[in-house]
Design a protein around this motif. Structure first.
Motif, PDB file in Angstrom:
ATOM      1  N   ASP A  28      95.877  34.931  46.772  1.00 51.65           N
ATOM      2  CA  ASP A  28      96.397  34.306  45.555  1.00 51.65           C
ATOM      3  C   ASP A  28      95.370  34.346  44.428  1.00 51.65           C
ATOM      4  O   ASP A  28      95.718  34.603  43.269  1.00 51.65           O
ATOM      5  CB  ASP A  28      96.797  32.861  45.830  1.00 51.65           C
ATOM      6  CG  ASP A  28      97.995  32.762  46.752  1.00 51.65           C
ATOM      7  OD1 ASP A  28      98.810  33.700  46.760  1.00 51.65           O
ATOM      8  OD2 ASP A  28      98.106  31.742  47.456  1.00 51.65           O
ATOM      9  N   LYS A  29      94.131  34.081  44.756  1.00 49.10           N
ATOM     10  CA  LYS A  29      93.076  34.091  43.733  1.00 49.10           C
ATOM     11  C   LYS A  29      92.863  35.505  43.186  1.00 49.10           C
ATOM     12  O   LYS A  29      92.636  35.686  41.995  1.00 49.10           O
ATOM     13  CB  LYS A  29      91.761  33.562  44.303  1.00 49.10           C
ATOM     14  CG  LYS A  29      91.826  32.140  44.762  1.00 49.10           C
ATOM     15  CD  LYS A  29      92.057  31.204  43.599  1.00 49.10           C
ATOM     16  CE  LYS A  29      92.093  29.771  44.094  1.00 49.10           C
ATOM     17  NZ  LYS A  29      92.334  28.821  43.016  1.00 49.10           N
ATOM     18  N   LEU A  30      92.943  36.516  44.055  1.00 44.88           N
ATOM     19  CA  LEU A  30      92.788  37.894  43.598  1.00 44.88           C
ATOM     20  C   LEU A  30      93.951  38.307  42.705  1.00 44.88           C
ATOM     21  O   LEU A  30      93.765  39.031  41.723  1.00 44.88           O
ATOM     22  CB  LEU A  30      92.669  38.840  44.790  1.00 44.88           C
ATOM     23  CG  LEU A  30      91.365  38.768  45.572  1.00 44.88           C
ATOM     24  CD1 LEU A  30      91.448  39.646  46.808  1.00 44.88           C
ATOM     25  CD2 LEU A  30      90.198  39.173  44.710  1.00 44.88           C
ATOM     26  N   GLY A  31      95.162  37.846  43.033  1.00 47.05           N
ATOM     27  CA  GLY A  31      96.318  38.131  42.193  1.00 47.05           C
ATOM     28  C   GLY A  31      96.155  37.525  40.807  1.00 47.05           C
ATOM     29  O   GLY A  31      96.490  38.159  39.790  1.00 47.05           O
ATOM     30  N   GLY A  32      95.648  36.299  40.742  1.00 42.66           N
ATOM     31  CA  GLY A  32      95.380  35.667  39.449  1.00 42.66           C
ATOM     32  C   GLY A  32      94.314  36.403  38.660  1.00 42.66           C
ATOM     33  O   GLY A  32      94.412  36.531  37.435  1.00 42.66           O
ATOM     34  N   SER A  76      95.912  39.567  37.182  1.00 43.40           N
ATOM     35  CA  SER A  76      96.789  39.263  36.056  1.00 43.40           C
ATOM     36  C   SER A  76      95.985  38.862  34.826  1.00 43.40           C
ATOM     37  O   SER A  76      96.364  39.191  33.693  1.00 43.40           O
ATOM     38  CB  SER A  76      97.789  38.175  36.434  1.00 43.40           C
ATOM     39  OG  SER A  76      97.129  36.963  36.687  1.00 43.40           O
ATOM     40  N   SER A  77      94.865  38.182  35.015  1.00 44.59           N
ATOM     41  CA  SER A  77      93.995  37.842  33.890  1.00 44.59           C
ATOM     42  C   SER A  77      93.393  39.094  33.269  1.00 44.59           C
ATOM     43  O   SER A  77      93.318  39.216  32.041  1.00 44.59           O
ATOM     44  CB  SER A  77      92.876  36.910  34.333  1.00 44.59           C
ATOM     45  OG  SER A  77      93.380  35.693  34.793  1.00 44.59           O
ATOM     46  N   SER A 126      96.047  40.813  31.211  1.00 49.76           N
ATOM     47  CA  SER A 126      96.317  40.161  29.930  1.00 49.76           C
ATOM     48  C   SER A 126      95.167  40.358  28.946  1.00 49.76           C
ATOM     49  O   SER A 126      95.389  40.457  27.739  1.00 49.76           O
ATOM     50  CB  SER A 126      96.595  38.672  30.148  1.00 49.76           C
ATOM     51  OG  SER A 126      95.438  38.012  30.618  1.00 49.76           O
ATOM     52  N   ILE A 127      93.944  40.413  29.428  1.00 48.94           N
ATOM     53  CA  ILE A 127      92.804  40.620  28.543  1.00 48.94           C
ATOM     54  C   ILE A 127      92.843  42.007  27.923  1.00 48.94           C
ATOM     55  O   ILE A 127      92.646  42.178  26.716  1.00 48.94           O
ATOM     56  CB  ILE A 127      91.468  40.409  29.310  1.00 48.94           C
ATOM     57  CG1 ILE A 127      91.277  38.938  29.614  1.00 48.94           C
ATOM     58  CG2 ILE A 127      90.296  40.944  28.506  1.00 48.94           C
ATOM     59  CD1 ILE A 127      90.111  38.644  30.540  1.00 48.94           C
ATOM     60  N   PHE A 128      93.138  43.017  28.723  1.00 51.28           N
ATOM     61  CA  PHE A 128      93.135  44.385  28.226  1.00 51.28           C
ATOM     62  C   PHE A 128      94.487  44.818  27.695  1.00 51.28           C
ATOM     63  O   PHE A 128      94.651  45.940  27.245  1.00 51.28           O
ATOM     64  CB  PHE A 128      92.662  45.345  29.314  1.00 51.28           C
ATOM     65  CG  PHE A 128      91.201  45.187  29.640  1.00 51.28           C
ATOM     66  CD1 PHE A 128      90.235  45.516  28.722  1.00 51.28           C
ATOM     67  CD2 PHE A 128      90.813  44.679  30.869  1.00 51.28           C
ATOM     68  CE1 PHE A 128      88.888  45.360  29.006  1.00 51.28           C
ATOM     69  CE2 PHE A 128      89.477  44.514  31.179  1.00 51.28           C
ATOM     70  CZ  PHE A 128      88.514  44.855  30.242  1.00 51.28           C
ATOM     71  N   GLY A 129      95.499  43.950  27.778  1.00 53.45           N
ATOM     72  CA  GLY A 129      96.806  44.241  27.212  1.00 53.45           C
ATOM     73  C   GLY A 129      97.587  45.311  27.945  1.00 53.45           C
ATOM     74  O   GLY A 129      98.316  46.086  27.334  1.00 53.45           O
TER      75      GLY A 129
END
Length: 64
Positions: free
Chosen positions: A49-53, A56-57, A60-63
């Motif tokens: 779960d932590k790796l999935g987050g 996804s972060s 979102s940072i690199f668009g």
């Protein structure tokens, strides 16, 4: 990061380490390797779960 998760990972690591040493001492190398592999798999499942987050972060940072 959650402190409980860090303690769980450390607990699994200590348990696997002790079990590996005991099995190696009594000549059970194959079982010792399987125990260490199982420990790695258990920790990876705990961190999924932590790796999935994290991924996804990064998206979102690199668009992406």
């Amino acid at each position: 990061m959650d402190v409980g998760l860090i303690l769980k990972v450390a607990g699994v690591g200590i348990t696997v380490s002790i079990t590996y040493q005991i099995l190696s001492k009594y000549g059970r190398e194959e079982q010792a390797i399987l125990v260490s592999l199982a420990g790695i798999i258990i920790v990876m499942l705990m961190l999924t779960d932590k790796l999935g987050g994290l991924f996804s972060s990064i998206r979102s940072i690199f668009g992406l």
